[in-house]
Write an enzyme that holds these catalytic residues in place. Sequence first.
Site, PDB file in Angstrom:
ATOM      1  N   THR A  76      -3.251   0.482  -4.729  1.00  0.00           N
ATOM      2  CA  THR A  76      -3.556  -0.321  -3.610  1.00  0.00           C
ATOM      3  C   THR A  76      -4.987  -0.612  -3.299  1.00  0.00           C
ATOM      4  OG1 THR A  76      -3.709  -0.139  -0.975  1.00  0.00           O
ATOM      5  CG2 THR A  76      -3.412   1.698  -2.240  1.00  0.00           C
ATOM      6  N   ASP A  77      -5.410  -1.692  -2.709  1.00  0.00           N
ATOM      7  CA  ASP A  77      -6.665  -1.972  -2.364  1.00  0.00           C
ATOM      8  C   ASP A  77      -7.441  -1.117  -1.591  1.00  0.00           C
ATOM      9  OD1 ASP A  77      -5.401  -2.886  -0.238  1.00  0.00           O
ATOM     10  OD2 ASP A  77      -6.088  -4.843  -0.112  1.00  0.00           O
ATOM     11  N   GLU A  78      -6.547  -0.206  -0.682  1.00  0.00           N
ATOM     12  CA  GLU A  78      -7.187   0.528   0.087  1.00  0.00           C
ATOM     13  C   GLU A  78      -7.846   1.789  -0.414  1.00  0.00           C
ATOM     14  OE1 GLU A  78      -4.691   2.331   3.193  1.00  0.00           O
ATOM     15  OE2 GLU A  78      -3.542   0.067   3.527  1.00  0.00           O
ATOM     16  N   TYR A 112      -3.306   8.841   3.199  1.00  0.00           N
ATOM     17  CA  TYR A 112      -2.349   8.017   2.248  1.00  0.00           C
ATOM     18  C   TYR A 112      -3.485   7.399   1.170  1.00  0.00           C
ATOM     19  CZ  TYR A 112      -0.585   3.805   0.227  1.00  0.00           C
ATOM     20  OH  TYR A 112      -0.347   2.630  -0.567  1.00  0.00           O
ATOM     21  N   LYS A 131      -3.694   8.121  -2.707  1.00  0.00           N
ATOM     22  CA  LYS A 131      -3.420   6.971  -3.947  1.00  0.00           C
ATOM     23  C   LYS A 131      -4.794   6.828  -4.764  1.00  0.00           C
ATOM     24  CE  LYS A 131      -0.787   4.348  -4.292  1.00  0.00           C
ATOM     25  NZ  LYS A 131       0.476   4.358  -5.057  1.00  0.00           N
TER      26      LYS A 131
HETATM   27  P1  NAD Z   1       7.821   2.079   0.258  1.00  0.00           P
HETATM   28  O1  NAD Z   1       7.469   3.179   1.066  1.00  0.00           O
HETATM   29  O2  NAD Z   1       8.984   0.872   0.882  1.00  0.00           O
HETATM   30  O3  NAD Z   1       8.971   2.730  -0.854  1.00  0.00           O
HETATM   31  C1  NAD Z   1       8.660   3.920  -1.647  1.00  0.00           C
HETATM   32  C2  NAD Z   1       9.764   4.268  -2.256  1.00  0.00           C
HETATM   33  O4  NAD Z   1       9.533   5.564  -3.218  1.00  0.00           O
HETATM   34  C3  NAD Z   1      10.961   4.650  -1.601  1.00  0.00           C
HETATM   35  O5  NAD Z   1      12.188   4.227  -2.121  1.00  0.00           O
HETATM   36  C4  NAD Z   1      11.124   6.152  -1.608  1.00  0.00           C
HETATM   37  O6  NAD Z   1      12.209   6.751  -1.616  1.00  0.00           O
HETATM   38  C5  NAD Z   1      10.506   6.533  -3.027  1.00  0.00           C
HETATM   39  N1  NAD Z   1       9.578   7.615  -3.115  1.00  0.00           N
HETATM   40  C6  NAD Z   1       8.660   8.272  -2.407  1.00  0.00           C
HETATM   41  N2  NAD Z   1       8.526   9.534  -2.632  1.00  0.00           N
HETATM   42  C7  NAD Z   1       9.240   9.783  -4.033  1.00  0.00           C
HETATM   43  C8  NAD Z   1       9.292  10.842  -4.853  1.00  0.00           C
HETATM   44  N3  NAD Z   1       8.599  11.889  -4.653  1.00  0.00           N
HETATM   45  N4  NAD Z   1      10.274  10.658  -5.855  1.00  0.00           N
HETATM   46  C9  NAD Z   1      10.955   9.448  -5.813  1.00  0.00           C
HETATM   47  N5  NAD Z   1      10.828   8.562  -5.134  1.00  0.00           N
HETATM   48  C10 NAD Z   1      10.006   8.748  -4.196  1.00  0.00           C
HETATM   49  O7  NAD Z   1       6.686   1.468  -0.484  1.00  0.00           O
HETATM   50  P2  NAD Z   1       6.363   0.200  -1.001  1.00  0.00           P
HETATM   51  O8  NAD Z   1       5.630  -0.558   0.207  1.00  0.00           O
HETATM   52  O9  NAD Z   1       7.522  -0.458  -1.587  1.00  0.00           O
HETATM   53  O10 NAD Z   1       5.117   0.708  -1.975  1.00  0.00           O
HETATM   54  C11 NAD Z   1       5.353   0.820  -3.316  1.00  0.00           C
HETATM   55  C12 NAD Z   1       4.201   0.988  -4.182  1.00  0.00           C
HETATM   56  O11 NAD Z   1       3.190   0.179  -4.123  1.00  0.00           O
HETATM   57  C13 NAD Z   1       3.488   2.257  -3.409  1.00  0.00           C
HETATM   58  O12 NAD Z   1       2.975   3.084  -4.603  1.00  0.00           O
HETATM   59  C14 NAD Z   1       2.224   1.874  -2.705  1.00  0.00           C
HETATM   60  O13 NAD Z   1       1.312   2.596  -2.716  1.00  0.00           O
HETATM   61  C15 NAD Z   1       2.063   0.476  -3.544  1.00  0.00           C
HETATM   62  N6  NAD Z   1       1.427  -0.519  -2.570  1.00  0.00           N
HETATM   63  C16 NAD Z   1       2.109  -0.988  -1.593  1.00  0.00           C
HETATM   64  C17 NAD Z   1       1.506  -1.983  -0.921  1.00  0.00           C
HETATM   65  C18 NAD Z   1       2.125  -2.779   0.133  1.00  0.00           C
HETATM   66  O14 NAD Z   1       1.670  -3.799   1.039  1.00  0.00           O
HETATM   67  N7  NAD Z   1       3.294  -2.049   0.718  1.00  0.00           N
HETATM   68  C19 NAD Z   1       0.325  -2.860  -1.345  1.00  0.00           C
HETATM   69  C20 NAD Z   1      -0.113  -2.132  -2.563  1.00  0.00           C
HETATM   70  C21 NAD Z   1       0.270  -1.310  -3.038  1.00  0.00           C
HETATM   71  O1  DAU Z   2      -3.396  -2.849   1.609  1.00  0.00           O
HETATM   72  C1  DAU Z   2      -2.181  -2.476   1.021  1.00  0.00           C
HETATM   73  C2  DAU Z   2      -1.608  -1.482   1.848  1.00  0.00           C
HETATM   74  O2  DAU Z   2      -1.163  -2.291   2.837  1.00  0.00           O
HETATM   75  C3  DAU Z   2      -0.655  -0.624   1.124  1.00  0.00           C
HETATM   76  O3  DAU Z   2      -1.310   0.311   0.322  1.00  0.00           O
HETATM   77  C4  DAU Z   2       0.223   0.264   2.139  1.00  0.00           C
HETATM   78  O4  DAU Z   2       1.220   0.903   1.374  1.00  0.00           O
HETATM   79  C5  DAU Z   2       0.728  -0.704   3.137  1.00  0.00           C
HETATM   80  O5  DAU Z   2       1.314  -0.036   4.249  1.00  0.00           O
HETATM   81  C6  DAU Z   2      -0.226  -1.433   3.899  1.00  0.00           C
HETATM   82  O6  DAU Z   2      -1.250  -0.752   4.697  1.00  0.00           O
HETATM   83  P1  DAU Z   2      -1.987  -1.230   6.195  1.00  0.00           P
HETATM   84  O7  DAU Z   2      -2.153   0.117   6.828  1.00  0.00           O
HETATM   85  O8  DAU Z   2      -2.657  -2.180   5.951  1.00  0.00           O
HETATM   86  O9  DAU Z   2      -0.368  -1.746   6.491  1.00  0.00           O
HETATM   87  P2  DAU Z   2       0.359  -1.757   8.158  1.00  0.00           P
HETATM   88  O10 DAU Z   2       1.636  -2.743   7.916  1.00  0.00           O
HETATM   89  O11 DAU Z   2       0.614  -0.376   8.469  1.00  0.00           O
HETATM   90  O12 DAU Z   2      -0.594  -2.495   8.915  1.00  0.00           O
HETATM   91  C7  DAU Z   2      -1.292  -3.746   8.869  1.00  0.00           C
HETATM   92  C8  DAU Z   2      -2.253  -3.971   9.881  1.00  0.00           C
HETATM   93  O13 DAU Z   2      -1.635  -4.205  11.146  1.00  0.00           O
HETATM   94  C9  DAU Z   2      -3.253  -2.795  10.009  1.00  0.00           C
HETATM   95  O14 DAU Z   2      -4.479  -3.591  10.504  1.00  0.00           O
HETATM   96  C10 DAU Z   2      -2.632  -2.273  11.182  1.00  0.00           C
HETATM   97  C11 DAU Z   2      -2.063  -3.228  12.142  1.00  0.00           C
HETATM   98  N1  DAU Z   2      -0.970  -2.849  13.018  1.00  0.00           N
HETATM   99  C12 DAU Z   2       0.209  -2.175  12.242  1.00  0.00           C
HETATM  100  C13 DAU Z   2       1.214  -1.851  13.001  1.00  0.00           C
HETATM  101  C14 DAU Z   2       2.488  -1.086  12.443  1.00  0.00           C
HETATM  102  C15 DAU Z   2      -0.750  -3.330  14.158  1.00  0.00           C
HETATM  103  O15 DAU Z   2      -1.723  -3.887  14.841  1.00  0.00           O
HETATM  104  N2  DAU Z   2       0.230  -3.018  15.067  1.00  0.00           N
HETATM  105  C16 DAU Z   2       1.342  -2.514  14.383  1.00  0.00           C
HETATM  106  O16 DAU Z   2       2.201  -2.380  15.059  1.00  0.00           O
END
Ligand code: NAD
Ligand code: DAU
Length: 331
Positions: free
Chosen positions: A120-122, A147, A151
């Site tokens: 992730t960019d985080e 988190y 990562k």
């Molecule tokens: P998500 O939470 O929707 O899904 C995660 C999946 O991993 C789930 O199906 C969960 O059951 C499984 N999991 C968790 N722990 C596990 C373990 N110990 N063993 C096996 N399975 C396990 O997450 P997502 O949003 O789909 O993110 C997927 C990946 O992408 C993550 O690595 C996250 O850090 C990365 N990522 C997410 C975003 C985003 O915006 N959502 C952006 C950049 C990177």
């Molecule tokens: O940047 C990549 C990341 O993006 C991934 O690594 C994470 O897995 C993914 O969850 C996401 O992280 P964020 O914390 O940015 O996403 P989230 O959807 O939780 O929140 C997005 C933005 O919105 C953040 O500034 C918090 C804000 N927010 C979130 C919620 C749930 C609100 O203002 N209101 C809300 O109810």
Amino acid sequence: MKVLVTGGAGFIGTNFVQRTRQTRPDWELTVVDALTYAGSLENLAPVADQIEFVHGNIADGDLVDRLVANADAVVHFAAESHNDNSLDDPWPFMESNIIGTFRLLEAARKHNVRIHHISTDEVYGDLELDDPSRFTEQTPLNPSSPYSASKASADLLVRAWIRSFGLQATLSNCSNNYGPYQHVEKFIPRQITGILQGIKPKLYGKGANVRDWIHVDDHNDAVVTILEKGRVGETYLIGADGEQDNRQIVALLLELMGKPADWFDLVSDRPGHDMRYAIDSSKLRAETGWSPQYQDIRAGLTQTIQWYRDHESWWAPAKERTEQTYLRLGR
Ligand code: NAD
Ligand code: DAU
């Protein structure tokens, strides 16, 4: 090619599995997923007869060793992914994101299997609103939350295994994804499903935080591109030039869903809330030719809203549980 997909029953993994069945029909896919609150086997129902599914935890070294031994490549999505949860209870993030990644790296090293690590960019921390710069592959790691620290820890392990053991690995750090199958705890689905239930959107703090949005299909196409064309040992940033502040996203959702522009609440802020993320994805574009297909967030959100309208039975049970947690957290 036999591909092991970790976390393939979560948001991005589900989209990856469903999409690669279309775009790479010759790949044999095995999904391993612990089916935490964030994963569901129902997500994989449309392709159930075309993949192998293993219910298991990537922190289980013996299981991971057996699965990796039988793969040509691993795409590693599995993680605890929600910042708010990591502030509430960090341990699952340490176990899945750090120990789980360590188990995969050891198995990939032993069996000399290519692995692509999804990050992730985080991990780069945050930028000021008026900072003209964006994250690049050279930006130092500086994570803020449990988190993002977990990562970043996993990223460092992957880099160390590449350098010390010559592991055949690549990494990608992507910005915020949106699209179908995203859990209702996340910002965009929380607001869409809330509006559908007659609940006002909830903006943390002043709603000024900026995220760099990308459609999940663009992220997953970039992952496939890196697997096929990326240089082993390298890190690639994935982004679609989609910077929007949270107020802008809510304004667009309200407009698209026929609600007044001022129909939202400001709620208490997330502790340590990162202000802004912004990705410079020039390296990926220049080296591989990848570019995002969803250039228009209005079109992408329209499609996403329609998906949530059509799938209420998918999100309604999780919605109730999730909102109870947010009530306890005061957000
Ligand atoms: P998500 O939470 O929707 O899904 C995660 C999946 O991993 C789930 O199906 C969960 O059951 C499984 N999991 C968790 N722990 C596990 C373990 N110990 N063993 C096996 N399975 C396990 O997450 P997502 O949003 O789909 O993110 C997927 C990946 O992408 C993550 O690595 C996250 O850090 C990365 N990522 C997410 C975003 C985003 O915006 N959502 C952006 C950049 C990177
Ligand atoms: O940047 C990549 C990341 O993006 C991934 O690594 C994470 O897995 C993914 O969850 C996401 O992280 P964020 O914390 O940015 O996403 P989230 O959807 O939780 O929140 C997005 C933005 O919105 C953040 O500034 C918090 C804000 N927010 C979130 C919620 C749930 C609100 O203002 N209101 C809300 O109810």
